[in-house]
Motif scaffolding. Structure first.
Motif, PDB file in Angstrom:
ATOM      1  N   UNK A 183       0.849  -1.200   0.000  1.00 54.35           N
ATOM      2  CA  UNK A 183       0.000   0.000   0.000  1.00 54.35           C
ATOM      3  C   UNK A 183       0.883   1.249   0.000  1.00 54.35           C
ATOM      4  N   UNK A 184       1.526   1.488  -1.128  1.00 55.57           N
ATOM      5  CA  UNK A 184       2.574   2.504  -1.208  1.00 55.57           C
ATOM      6  C   UNK A 184       2.135   3.830  -1.811  1.00 55.57           C
ATOM      7  N   UNK A 185       0.882   3.939  -2.233  1.00 60.30           N
ATOM      8  CA  UNK A 185       0.431   5.185  -2.859  1.00 60.30           C
ATOM      9  C   UNK A 185       0.150   6.237  -1.798  1.00 60.30           C
ATOM     10  N   UNK A 186       0.506   7.477  -2.112  1.00 61.53           N
ATOM     11  CA  UNK A 186       0.130   8.639  -1.298  1.00 61.53           C
ATOM     12  C   UNK A 186      -0.544   9.631  -2.239  1.00 61.53           C
ATOM     13  N   UNK A 187      -1.861   9.757  -2.113  1.00 62.37           N
ATOM     14  CA  UNK A 187      -2.632  10.689  -2.938  1.00 62.37           C
ATOM     15  C   UNK A 187      -2.759  11.996  -2.177  1.00 62.37           C
ATOM     16  N   UNK A 188      -2.016  12.989  -2.619  1.00 65.00           N
ATOM     17  CA  UNK A 188      -1.985  14.282  -1.930  1.00 65.00           C
ATOM     18  C   UNK A 188      -1.463  15.329  -2.892  1.00 65.00           C
ATOM     19  N   UNK A 189      -1.913  16.562  -2.695  1.00 66.25           N
ATOM     20  CA  UNK A 189      -1.420  17.641  -3.521  1.00 66.25           C
ATOM     21  C   UNK A 189      -2.380  18.025  -4.619  1.00 66.25           C
ATOM     22  N   UNK A 190      -2.717  19.315  -4.636  1.00 66.42           N
ATOM     23  CA  UNK A 190      -3.566  19.875  -5.669  1.00 66.42           C
ATOM     24  C   UNK A 190      -2.830  21.059  -6.302  1.00 66.42           C
ATOM     25  N   UNK A 191      -3.526  21.890  -7.031  1.00 65.52           N
ATOM     26  CA  UNK A 191      -2.866  22.959  -7.771  1.00 65.52           C
ATOM     27  C   UNK A 191      -1.963  23.819  -6.891  1.00 65.52           C
ATOM     28  N   UNK A 192      -2.448  24.207  -5.719  1.00 59.85           N
ATOM     29  CA  UNK A 192      -1.699  25.148  -4.901  1.00 59.85           C
ATOM     30  C   UNK A 192      -0.651  24.557  -3.998  1.00 59.85           C
ATOM     31  N   UNK A 193      -0.611  23.219  -3.877  1.00 56.49           N
ATOM     32  CA  UNK A 193       0.321  22.650  -2.894  1.00 56.49           C
ATOM     33  C   UNK A 193       0.994  21.365  -3.377  1.00 56.49           C
ATOM     34  N   UNK A 194       1.000  21.120  -4.685  1.00 57.71           N
ATOM     35  CA  UNK A 194       1.559  19.844  -5.133  1.00 57.71           C
ATOM     36  C   UNK A 194       3.071  19.759  -4.929  1.00 57.71           C
ATOM     37  N   UNK A 195       3.777  20.883  -4.932  1.00 55.40           N
ATOM     38  CA  UNK A 195       5.228  20.829  -4.699  1.00 55.40           C
ATOM     39  C   UNK A 195       5.525  20.330  -3.298  1.00 55.40           C
ATOM     40  N   UNK A 196       4.772  20.819  -2.301  1.00 59.42           N
ATOM     41  CA  UNK A 196       4.954  20.353  -0.930  1.00 59.42           C
ATOM     42  C   UNK A 196       4.586  18.875  -0.802  1.00 59.42           C
ATOM     43  N   UNK A 197       3.531  18.476  -1.509  1.00 63.63           N
ATOM     44  CA  UNK A 197       3.118  17.072  -1.467  1.00 63.63           C
ATOM     45  C   UNK A 197       4.198  16.172  -2.072  1.00 63.63           C
ATOM     46  N   UNK A 198       4.766  16.582  -3.186  1.00 62.62           N
ATOM     47  CA  UNK A 198       5.834  15.806  -3.817  1.00 62.62           C
ATOM     48  C   UNK A 198       7.016  15.680  -2.872  1.00 62.62           C
ATOM     49  N   UNK A 199       7.368  16.765  -2.206  1.00 61.30           N
ATOM     50  CA  UNK A 199       8.493  16.737  -1.270  1.00 61.30           C
ATOM     51  C   UNK A 199       8.248  15.767  -0.119  1.00 61.30           C
ATOM     52  N   UNK A 200       6.954  15.562   0.212  1.00 60.25           N
ATOM     53  CA  UNK A 200       6.598  14.654   1.308  1.00 60.25           C
ATOM     54  C   UNK A 200       6.357  13.228   0.825  1.00 60.25           C
ATOM     55  N   UNK A 201       6.571  12.981  -0.463  1.00 59.41           N
ATOM     56  CA  UNK A 201       6.471  11.615  -0.968  1.00 59.41           C
ATOM     57  C   UNK A 201       5.221  11.270  -1.737  1.00 59.41           C
ATOM     58  N   UNK A 202       4.395  12.265  -2.085  1.00 59.63           N
ATOM     59  CA  UNK A 202       3.160  11.972  -2.830  1.00 59.63           C
ATOM     60  C   UNK A 202       3.470  11.223  -4.124  1.00 59.63           C
ATOM     61  N   UNK A 203       2.642  10.237  -4.408  1.00 58.43           N
ATOM     62  CA  UNK A 203       2.776   9.480  -5.651  1.00 58.43           C
ATOM     63  C   UNK A 203       1.679   9.829  -6.652  1.00 58.43           C
ATOM     64  N   UNK A 204       0.570  10.395  -6.156  1.00 62.36           N
ATOM     65  CA  UNK A 204      -0.564  10.740  -7.009  1.00 62.36           C
ATOM     66  C   UNK A 204      -1.031  12.152  -6.673  1.00 62.36           C
ATOM     67  N   UNK A 205      -1.076  13.012  -7.687  1.00 61.99           N
ATOM     68  CA  UNK A 205      -1.500  14.402  -7.521  1.00 61.99           C
ATOM     69  C   UNK A 205      -2.860  14.589  -8.179  1.00 61.99           C
TER      70      UNK A 205
END
Length: 231
Positions: free
Chosen positions: A195-217
């Motif tokens: 269960x390795x997916x992290x769905x997080x990050x939208x238009x205004x915060x996807x860079x922060x989500x990517x930095x935290x390991x998001x796999x799905x934006x």
């Protein structure tokens, strides 16, 4: 002179470049990240245009739109529909028939309804939504329930637990909220390594989500343009 509005193709390319830049800044491979285009309130014709531009992952917040658009675009057999909104248990069958992934599973009744709605031998990919706020009215489980709820889903035969999902609170720095989510994701993987997916990050915060390991934006209007006016 007013700036010339960007085309759909230009907006898509600009977001993809920004995602790639954010991934490299975080020391990650951009190919690890799946960009889901959220087309809420836009017509199916826009989804067809996106498909022509190479988009294969599309998200919807509302069951009615998901069902209608997926039916109208049934000829696009390689289009993957993600349901990312709050689902009602009595709509679970309709959601399951249209979506390949449900990001917002946050209660046992919904998990049970999605499992019972299996209409063939297919497996539905699901993610657990976690509430990152102190407001119990928001969607998502509280973090203390994560392992118990994950074990419950893992016992349902037609659901495949793929990971975790959350929306950053409006009153908190996204980086801080997503750091917390990363910790929850690590807890989940301790129980279910797949269960390795992290769905997080939208238009205004996807860079922060990517930095935290998001796999799905989940990116909407930055790609699709402003939502059409609703009557």
């Amino acid at each position: 002179m007013d700036a010339v509005p960007m085309t759909l193709a230009e907006r898509l390319s600009a977001i993809d470049r920004s995602i790639a830049d954010a991934a490299r800044d975080a020391g990650r491979d951009p190919s690890e990240i799946t960009r889901i285009v959220v087309t809420k309130f836009h017509p199916a014709s826009l989804v067809r245009e996106l498909h022509a531009l190479g988009v294969r992952e599309v998200g919807e917040n509302r069951q009615q739109e998901l069902s209608a658009k997926s039916a109208e675009l049934a000829d696009l057999t390689d289009l993957h529909w993600h349901f990312i909104g709050q689902a009602q248990t009595n709509k679970a069958g309709a959601v399951r028939r249209a979506a390949r992934v449900v990001h917002s599973v946050d209660r046992k009744k919904l998990a049970d309804s999605l499992d019972r709605a299996a209409f063939d031998d297919s497996i539905l990919d699901v993610l657990i939504q976690v509430n990152l706020t102190d407001d119990p009215g928001r969607g998502g489980i509280v973090s203390a329930e994560l392992e118990t709820f994950a074990e419950y889903i893992l016992d349902l035969p037609t659901l495949a637990l793929k990971g975790i999902m959350a929306v950053a609170p409006l009153d908190e720095e996204p980086a801080r909220a997503f750091s917390r989510l990363r910790g929850y994701a690590e807890r989940l993987q301790g129980l279910a390594p797949e269960a390795s997916w992290i769905s997080a990050g939208m238009t205004g915060d996807f860079a922060e989500a990517i930095n935290a390991g998001a796999t799905h934006l989940r990116i909407g209007s930055a790609i699709t343009g402003p939502r059409p006016a609703q009557g």
